[in-house]
Write an enzyme that holds these catalytic residues in place. Structure first.
Site, mmCIF file in Angstrom:
data_model
loop_
_atom_site.group_PDB
_atom_site.id
_atom_site.type_symbol
_atom_site.label_atom_id
_atom_site.label_comp_id
_atom_site.label_asym_id
_atom_site.label_seq_id
_atom_site.Cartn_x
_atom_site.Cartn_y
_atom_site.Cartn_z
ATOM 1 N N LYS A 160 1.064 4.198 -2.945
ATOM 2 C CA LYS A 160 0.851 5.504 -2.766
ATOM 3 C C LYS A 160 2.212 6.365 -3.213
ATOM 4 O O LYS A 160 2.059 7.598 -3.594
ATOM 5 C CB LYS A 160 0.422 5.671 -1.293
ATOM 6 C CG LYS A 160 -1.130 5.162 -1.179
ATOM 7 C CD LYS A 160 -2.195 5.824 -2.028
ATOM 8 C CE LYS A 160 -3.457 5.065 -1.886
ATOM 9 N NZ LYS A 160 -4.628 5.413 -2.851
ATOM 10 N N TYR A 184 0.838 -1.066 0.106
ATOM 11 C CA TYR A 184 0.199 0.051 -0.047
ATOM 12 C C TYR A 184 0.811 1.402 0.047
ATOM 13 O O TYR A 184 0.695 2.244 -0.870
ATOM 14 C CB TYR A 184 -1.053 -0.153 1.397
ATOM 15 C CG TYR A 184 -1.859 1.250 1.334
ATOM 16 C CD1 TYR A 184 -2.932 1.082 0.426
ATOM 17 C CD2 TYR A 184 -1.951 2.208 2.134
ATOM 18 C CE1 TYR A 184 -3.849 1.853 0.404
ATOM 19 C CE2 TYR A 184 -2.714 3.170 2.275
ATOM 20 C CZ TYR A 184 -3.688 3.143 1.346
ATOM 21 O OH TYR A 184 -4.818 4.186 1.289
HETATM 22 N N1 LIG Z 1 -9.856 5.626 4.383
HETATM 23 C C1 LIG Z 1 -8.749 6.114 4.717
HETATM 24 O O1 LIG Z 1 -8.127 6.378 5.984
HETATM 25 C C2 LIG Z 1 -7.774 6.546 3.462
HETATM 26 C C3 LIG Z 1 -6.788 7.498 3.979
HETATM 27 C C4 LIG Z 1 -5.897 7.748 2.976
HETATM 28 C C5 LIG Z 1 -6.110 7.393 1.656
HETATM 29 N N2 LIG Z 1 -7.094 6.576 1.191
HETATM 30 C C6 LIG Z 1 -7.690 6.247 -0.169
HETATM 31 O O2 LIG Z 1 -8.950 6.847 -0.479
HETATM 32 C C7 LIG Z 1 -9.116 5.988 -1.560
HETATM 33 C C8 LIG Z 1 -10.834 5.627 -1.278
HETATM 34 O O3 LIG Z 1 -10.691 4.658 -0.347
HETATM 35 P P1 LIG Z 1 -11.828 4.596 1.064
HETATM 36 O O4 LIG Z 1 -11.131 5.059 2.236
HETATM 37 O O5 LIG Z 1 -12.799 5.643 0.592
HETATM 38 O O6 LIG Z 1 -12.142 2.983 0.876
HETATM 39 P P2 LIG Z 1 -13.584 2.366 0.398
HETATM 40 O O7 LIG Z 1 -13.311 0.825 0.316
HETATM 41 O O8 LIG Z 1 -14.619 2.820 1.310
HETATM 42 O O9 LIG Z 1 -13.672 2.840 -1.217
HETATM 43 C C9 LIG Z 1 -12.940 2.342 -1.856
HETATM 44 C C10 LIG Z 1 -13.826 2.351 -3.349
HETATM 45 O O10 LIG Z 1 -12.731 2.008 -4.446
HETATM 46 C C11 LIG Z 1 -13.510 0.644 -5.274
HETATM 47 N N3 LIG Z 1 -12.821 0.049 -5.992
HETATM 48 C C12 LIG Z 1 -11.859 -1.006 -5.437
HETATM 49 N N4 LIG Z 1 -11.312 -1.753 -6.418
HETATM 50 C C13 LIG Z 1 -11.742 -1.184 -7.898
HETATM 51 C C14 LIG Z 1 -11.380 -1.228 -9.122
HETATM 52 N N5 LIG Z 1 -10.879 -2.304 -9.406
HETATM 53 N N6 LIG Z 1 -12.238 -0.654 -9.772
HETATM 54 C C15 LIG Z 1 -13.040 0.751 -9.540
HETATM 55 N N7 LIG Z 1 -13.188 0.653 -8.260
HETATM 56 C C16 LIG Z 1 -12.619 -0.061 -7.333
HETATM 57 C C17 LIG Z 1 -14.404 0.036 -4.159
HETATM 58 O O11 LIG Z 1 -15.486 -0.745 -4.667
HETATM 59 C C18 LIG Z 1 -14.892 1.138 -3.191
HETATM 60 O O12 LIG Z 1 -16.090 1.766 -3.617
HETATM 61 C C19 LIG Z 1 -8.203 4.806 -1.857
HETATM 62 O O13 LIG Z 1 -7.369 5.179 -2.877
HETATM 63 C C20 LIG Z 1 -7.603 4.954 -0.596
HETATM 64 O O14 LIG Z 1 -6.224 4.341 -0.615
HETATM 65 C C21 LIG Z 1 -8.203 6.232 2.357
#
Ligand SMILES: NC(=O)c1ccc[n+]([C@@H]2O[C@H](COP(=O)([O-])OP(=O)(O)OC[C@H]3O[C@@H](n4cnc5c(N)ncnc54)[C@H](O)[C@@H]3O)[C@@H](O)[C@H]2O)c1
Length: 251
Positions: free
Chosen positions: A160, A156
């Site tokens: 990133k 991960y």
């Molecule tokens: N939640 C956190 O703490 C956090 C912090 C920093 C960054 N992020 C990043 O934010 C982004 C969104 O994550 P989140 O926290 O909302 O998680 P989440 O799991 O709620 O949402 C992720 C979404 O991506 C979709 N997804 C997964 N694989 C996919 C694919 N192959 N094609 C299309 N869609 C796909 C999933 O169906 C889901 O709706 C990610 O890139 C994650 O790395 C999250």
């Protein structure tokens, strides 16, 4: 200020979490929002939220960013329907924490395929449309995990960190075409991706101890930053990773 009236904005991974927050923020600024997610994943909540928030239009589409045909179909459909694609929010992502010794090739590839490779080819598909129209905004959801170490999350963190590097390369390649490319790096937000870990009181206390502001970031706050970076006013910001982390990485 920061209006996106009539701008066509594709958001990947928009069914929930940060993607939903980003789609809603674009909707509030008057964009035509195209929320997308993997085939079979419901976009109902996002579509309703965007409609209520003031989207000029909502056009939901399935899109698996690990599938080149799926990417090409979605881009062609959106281009065919509206004639332009102004904003791409490359947000879809996943995390599969595991100690480094236990990471299999399958796990490594699955994280890279979505977070890094999929988001690159998604950007690549949108680029010719943006180049032809002489403007565009390509945005990525990165993470503080691309800047600082997190335990048991080597793939991960690498994915990133790769995004942070990728935005510089892409930004360089298309700056003269009026296209900006940037990443937003949030700290923890409470979403499906982080919920199980954050529900562990010890883990949550450790996370909050790293954030001087003393709280998690909200999807709406991440969305607001995306909306700014997508706006005309942000035309001179490119190749950057903007951190939104309550101060985590300042010390
Ligand atoms: N939640 C956190 O703490 C956090 C912090 C920093 C960054 N992020 C990043 O934010 C982004 C969104 O994550 P989140 O926290 O909302 O998680 P989440 O799991 O709620 O949402 C992720 C979404 O991506 C979709 N997804 C997964 N694989 C996919 C694919 N192959 N094609 C299309 N869609 C796909 C999933 O169906 C889901 O709706 C990610 O890139 C994650 O790395 C999250």
């Amino acid at each position: 200020m920061y209006e996106l009236n009539g701008r066509v904005a594709i958001v990947t991974g928009a069914a929930r979490g940060l993607g939903l927050g980003i789609a809603e923020a674009f909707a509030k600024q008057g964009a035509i929002v195209v929320p997308t997610d993997r085939p079979g994943v419901s976009l109902d909540e996002t579509a309703e939220t965007c409609g209520r928030a003031g989207a000029a239009e909502v056009y939901r589409h399935d899109l698996d960013i690990t599938d080149r045909d799926s990417i090409d179909r979605a881009v062609a459909d959106v281009k065919g329907k509206y004639g332009h694609i102004d904003i791409l929010a490359n947000n879809a992502g996943l995390n599969r924490p595991k100690p480094s010794e236990e990471i299999t090739e399958e796990l490594w590839d699955s994280v890279m395929d979505v977070n890094l490779k999929g988001s690159f080819f998604m950007a690549q598909a949108a680029l010719p449309v943006m180049r032809a129209q002489g403007r565009g905004r390509i945005l990525f959801t990165s993470s503080v995990a691309g800047l600082v170490a997190r335990e048991n999350q080597a793939p991960y963190c690498v994915s990133k960190g790769g995004i942070n590097s990728m935005v510089r390369s892409l930004a360089f390649d298309c700056a003269a075409a009026g296209i900006t490319v940037n990443a937003v790096a949030p700290c923890f937000a409470m979403t499906a991706l982080s919920k199980a870990r954050l529900e562990d009181p010890e883990y949550r206390a450790m996370v909050l101890g790293m954030i001087p502001a003393g709280r998690l970031v909200e999807p709406s706050e991440v969305g607001a930053l995306f909306a700014y970076l997508a706006s005309d006013e942000a035309a001179m910001i490119t190749g950057q990773t903007i951190v939104i982390d309550g101060g985590w990485t300042m010390w």
